[in-house]
Design a protein around this motif. Structure first.
Motif, mmCIF file in Angstrom:
data_model
loop_
_atom_site.group_PDB
_atom_site.id
_atom_site.type_symbol
_atom_site.label_atom_id
_atom_site.label_comp_id
_atom_site.label_asym_id
_atom_site.label_seq_id
_atom_site.Cartn_x
_atom_site.Cartn_y
_atom_site.Cartn_z
ATOM 1 N N PHE A 1 2.929 3.475 -2.463
ATOM 2 C CA PHE A 1 2.131 3.105 -1.288
ATOM 3 C C PHE A 1 2.741 1.976 -0.485
ATOM 4 O O PHE A 1 2.628 1.932 0.733
ATOM 5 C CB PHE A 1 0.707 2.740 -1.724
ATOM 6 C CG PHE A 1 -0.058 3.915 -2.219
ATOM 7 C CD1 PHE A 1 -0.407 4.934 -1.349
ATOM 8 C CD2 PHE A 1 -0.428 4.013 -3.546
ATOM 9 C CE1 PHE A 1 -1.118 6.031 -1.798
ATOM 10 C CE2 PHE A 1 -1.136 5.111 -4.003
ATOM 11 C CZ PHE A 1 -1.476 6.122 -3.134
ATOM 12 N N GLU B 1 3.502 2.075 3.455
ATOM 13 C CA GLU B 1 2.929 1.112 4.412
ATOM 14 C C GLU B 1 4.000 0.474 5.280
ATOM 15 O O GLU B 1 3.827 0.327 6.491
ATOM 16 C CB GLU B 1 2.194 0.012 3.638
ATOM 17 C CG GLU B 1 0.776 0.389 3.301
ATOM 18 C CD GLU B 1 -0.017 -0.816 2.842
ATOM 19 O OE1 GLU B 1 -1.205 -0.862 3.178
ATOM 20 O OE2 GLU B 1 0.552 -1.704 2.171
ATOM 21 N N HIS C 1 -4.320 8.836 -6.801
ATOM 22 C CA HIS C 1 -3.869 7.641 -7.528
ATOM 23 C C HIS C 1 -4.970 6.595 -7.693
ATOM 24 O O HIS C 1 -4.696 5.498 -8.172
ATOM 25 C CB HIS C 1 -2.675 7.015 -6.814
ATOM 26 C CG HIS C 1 -1.454 7.882 -6.866
ATOM 27 N ND1 HIS C 1 -0.602 7.872 -7.929
ATOM 28 C CD2 HIS C 1 -0.981 8.811 -6.009
ATOM 29 C CE1 HIS C 1 0.370 8.754 -7.722
ATOM 30 N NE2 HIS C 1 0.163 9.334 -6.561
ATOM 31 N N ASN D 1 -6.376 4.668 -5.551
ATOM 32 C CA ASN D 1 -6.106 3.409 -4.855
ATOM 33 C C ASN D 1 -7.219 3.129 -3.845
ATOM 34 O O ASN D 1 -7.148 3.524 -2.674
ATOM 35 C CB ASN D 1 -4.742 3.490 -4.155
ATOM 36 C CG ASN D 1 -4.267 2.122 -3.720
ATOM 37 O OD1 ASN D 1 -5.075 1.237 -3.443
ATOM 38 N ND2 ASN D 1 -2.968 1.950 -3.643
ATOM 39 N N SER E 1 -8.417 0.291 -2.509
ATOM 40 C CA SER E 1 -8.256 -0.674 -1.416
ATOM 41 C C SER E 1 -7.537 -0.049 -0.229
ATOM 42 O O SER E 1 -7.974 -0.177 0.925
ATOM 43 C CB SER E 1 -7.505 -1.908 -1.914
ATOM 44 O OG SER E 1 -6.210 -1.531 -2.338
ATOM 45 N N LEU E 2 -6.471 0.672 -0.502
ATOM 46 C CA LEU E 2 -5.743 1.310 0.602
ATOM 47 C C LEU E 2 -6.585 2.426 1.216
ATOM 48 O O LEU E 2 -6.582 2.631 2.433
ATOM 49 C CB LEU E 2 -4.405 1.855 0.102
ATOM 50 C CG LEU E 2 -3.494 2.444 1.172
ATOM 51 C CD1 LEU E 2 -3.193 1.436 2.262
ATOM 52 C CD2 LEU E 2 -2.198 2.963 0.573
HETATM 53 C C1 LIG Z 1 -2.570 0.538 -3.553
HETATM 54 O O1 LIG Z 1 -1.831 0.365 -2.380
HETATM 55 C C2 LIG Z 1 -1.345 -0.950 -2.171
HETATM 56 C C3 LIG Z 1 -0.687 -1.024 -0.840
HETATM 57 O O2 LIG Z 1 -1.649 -1.133 0.140
HETATM 58 C C4 LIG Z 1 -0.418 -1.333 -3.287
HETATM 59 O O3 LIG Z 1 0.058 -2.650 -3.125
HETATM 60 C C5 LIG Z 1 -1.134 -1.186 -4.614
HETATM 61 O O4 LIG Z 1 -0.246 -1.425 -5.673
HETATM 62 C C6 LIG Z 1 -1.724 0.210 -4.751
HETATM 63 N N1 LIG Z 1 -2.539 0.295 -5.940
HETATM 64 C C7 LIG Z 1 -2.483 1.324 -6.759
HETATM 65 C C8 LIG Z 1 -3.444 1.303 -7.899
HETATM 66 O O5 LIG Z 1 -1.706 2.232 -6.608
#
Ligand SMILES: *[C@@H]1O[C@H](CO)[C@@H](O)[C@H](O)[C@H]1NC(C)=O
Ligand SMILES: *[C@@H]1O[C@H](CO)[C@@H](O)[C@H](O)[C@H]1NC(C)=O
Length: 569
Positions: free
Chosen positions: A467, A471, A496, A498, A500-501
């Motif tokens: 990610f 970005e 994944h 994720n 926050s993203l």
């Molecule tokens: C989610 O994405 C962010 C980038 O915005 C990254 O830094 C982070 O490691 C990611 N987390 C996971 C669990 O993949």
């Protein structure tokens, strides 16, 4: 006598005449040299596909022309403008622009005719840039363009697809012939500017220029392009009045028009009432049936055509192969293949590419590759089809290998190639490779990545959980405000986990496309996969509050993975 023979294509006879004249010791003057040069200019003309009809003839003409050039010099005619123009014309018509330029530079005072010849020569080679440059230099040197200049410029611009400049030339013609009208109208039609083509067609009639079969066929094409059935019917009625509707060429246009407007019965009626069918009609009818998803019927008609001993063209094979693809019928595809072999079209690059496409899309990737390897000539489309075939069938490694072979063979990749190979990397998880290829696009191949390429590589990176890299790339790219990129990221965030993203991507999507239900559904799916039921409820409430209706294509529990990067060919 030589001039006359030249005009009726009696090239060999005219040259024999010239030899006889020399043998008999008749004094050779600049008129006789010009006459024989015009004969040498003759054979070099291009055929309708922009290729020389006959390479040997071309070579012979140029060799002879150069001999005449030498002779003219020896006899002291190098200052004769009339003769120099004939020399120019001979070189230009044979496509030897370097020699034409040399002659041009030795001219003390070129005439309008000399300039016109140069413009025509560049136009014939498809070099409209040079033609325009000549046109400007000519005016800069104080010459006023004449009717021929405008016709030559018009042809040059149309050949290169520069319709706007062509139109300027056309507008400056005082009394354009039907050929010039046809040129500009088909220029617009080919550029899909059908509205303008039809307007000009009307204008042409206001000016009492009588359309010919080419004009009406082009206009039928434009009516089809706009799905303008009423217009097509009007043309049809006018054709019946002029008894032109049984002309094969025109009938092909009518069949095409009715099929594209969805009136397949009318197309079939025209087809079956033709007194005599030629390949144009057959091809139009087969293509019309395919267009209306009547693939089985199209296939049957193709068989019928073969039984009637009508020899198919490249276009017929490509159409019928696309039928087999749509029917997912490898069996029928193989039948057509053996027909192609029998008819001797196997090494044709256009037909061969259609075969590769058929095998790939029917899932017989080995069959496709086998044929691909046998092809004596491949063009960029052939390579792209094969790479794309590997990508779509899940053979990412093979796709990349083939891409590397392609580069090694010296073929130049285009934008479509990169979509194919990046799709392959994305589907097969070849992240580093994909990233390297993406970065080489601009630096090694001079191709600017477009939205589709960014989408592919961002898909590739985020599917693999990279990610951070995704970005970084998105911050730099010019398509930051396109929802598709964020949707791709959001889908991968679910895989994944994720959150926050995902939230950030969803925010962007709310902003970019407020009506869309996609980000809500995707976000809710992420929450539910993590068991965060409270968050799921919040999203659903938000949706009903904003009166967003769920797109039926999206399911609450499973977001089906979309193929974001498709379409080759
Ligand atoms: C989610 O994405 C962010 C980038 O915005 C990254 O830094 C982070 O490691 C990611 N987390 C996971 C669990 O993949
Ligand atoms: C067309 O003719 C006008 C007037 O004679 C002239 O000003 C203009 O430059 C011409 N355009 C072209 C493209 O030759």
């Amino acid at each position: 006598m030589m001039g006359g023979l030249g005009r009726i294509d009696g090239v060999v006879e005219a040259l024999e005449m010239f030899r006889m004249m020399s043998r008999k010791g008749v004094r050779i003057d600049s008129i006789s040299l010009s006459a024989v040069l015009s004969v040498c200019a003759k054979g070099g003309e291009y055929d309708e596909f922009g290729c020389y009809e006959n390479g040997d003839r071309l070579l012979r003409n140029v060799v002879l022309g150069e001999q005449i050039h030498g002779l003219a010099f020896k006899l002291g005619f190098e200052r004769d403008l009339y003769l120099s123009n004939s020399l120019l014309d001979m070189y230009a018509k044979n496509g030897i622009m370097k020699s034409a330029e040399m002659v041009f530079h030795t001219l003390g005072k070129p005439s309008v005719v000399s300039w016109n010849i140069m413009i025509a020569g560049y136009g014939q080679k498809g070099n409209s840039g040079k033609a325009i440059e000549c046109f400007q230099r000519m005016q800069f040197s104080g010459f006023k363009p004449d009717a021929v200049t405008y016709i030559n410029m018009l042809a040059a611009c149309i050949k290169c697809g520069d319709v706007d400049t062509a139109r300027q030339m056309f507008d400056n013609m005082s009394c354009p012939s039907v050929i010039s009208w046809n040129a500009i109208i088909s220029g617009y039609s080919q550029n899909e500017n059908h509205r303008e083509a039809i307007d000009l067609f009307r204008e042409m009639q206001f000016q009492s220029v009588k359309p010919d079969r080419t004009t009406v066929t082009v206009i039928l094409g434009s009516c089809a392009g706009m799905a303008f059935l009423e217009g097509g019917k009007q043309v049809h009625a006018a054709l019946q009045k002029a008894a032109l509707h049984t002309d094969n060429y025109v009938a092909g246009g009518l069949i095409g028009m009715y099929s594209k407007c969805g009136k397949i019965e009318r197309a079939e009626h025209i087809f079956s009432s033709m007194p005599e069918l030629d390949i144009v009609c057959w091809n139009s009818m087969i293509a019309g049936l395919t267009l209306n998803s009547l693939n089985r019927e199209a296939f049957m008609l193709f068989k019928q055509m073969r039984q009637g001993r009508m020899l198919p063209t490249e276009f017929s094979y490509a159409t019928v192969l696309s039928c087999c693809t749509k029917l997912s019928s490898l069996f029928q595809g193989r039948q057509v293949h053996s027909q192609i072999v029998k008819d001797g079209y196997e090494s044709d690059v256009f037909v061969g590419t259609a075969l590769v496409d058929m095998y790939c899309k029917c899932g017989d990737i080995d069959g496709a590759r086998k044929h691909f390897d046998m092809m004596p000539v491949r063009n960029i489309v052939t390579w792209n089809e094969m790479i794309h075939g590997y990508a779509q069938n899940g053979y990412g490694d093979q796709a990349v290998h083939l891409y590397e072979d392609m580069i090694a063979s010296g073929a130049k990749p285009d934008a479509v190639t990169f979509i194919a190979v990046l799709t392959a990397c994305s589907h097969s998880g070849l992240v580093d490779l994909g990233f390297r290829i993406f970065n080489s696009m601009k630096s090694e191949h001079g191709i600017d990545p477009e939205l589709d390429h960014y989408t592919c590589i961002i898909d590739c990176l985020s599917r693999a959980g990279h990610f951070h890299d995704a970005e970084l790339l998105m911050e730099k790219m010019p398509y930051r405000d396109d929802p598709i990129v964020w949707e791709v990221v959001l889908s991968s965030c679910r895989v994944h986990g994720n959150v926050s993203l995902a939230q950030q991507a969803a925010e962007e999507l709310f902003r970019l496309d407020p009506e869309s239900s996609t980000p809500y559904v995707l976000l809710a799916n992420i929450y539910s996969s993590l068991g965060r039921w409270n968050d799921v409820r919040v999203i659903r409430e938000l949706m009903s509050e904003k009166q967003i209706v769920k797109d039926p294509g999206y399911s609450w529990t499973e977001h089906k993975e979309q193929d974001t990067c498709l379409f080759v060919g």
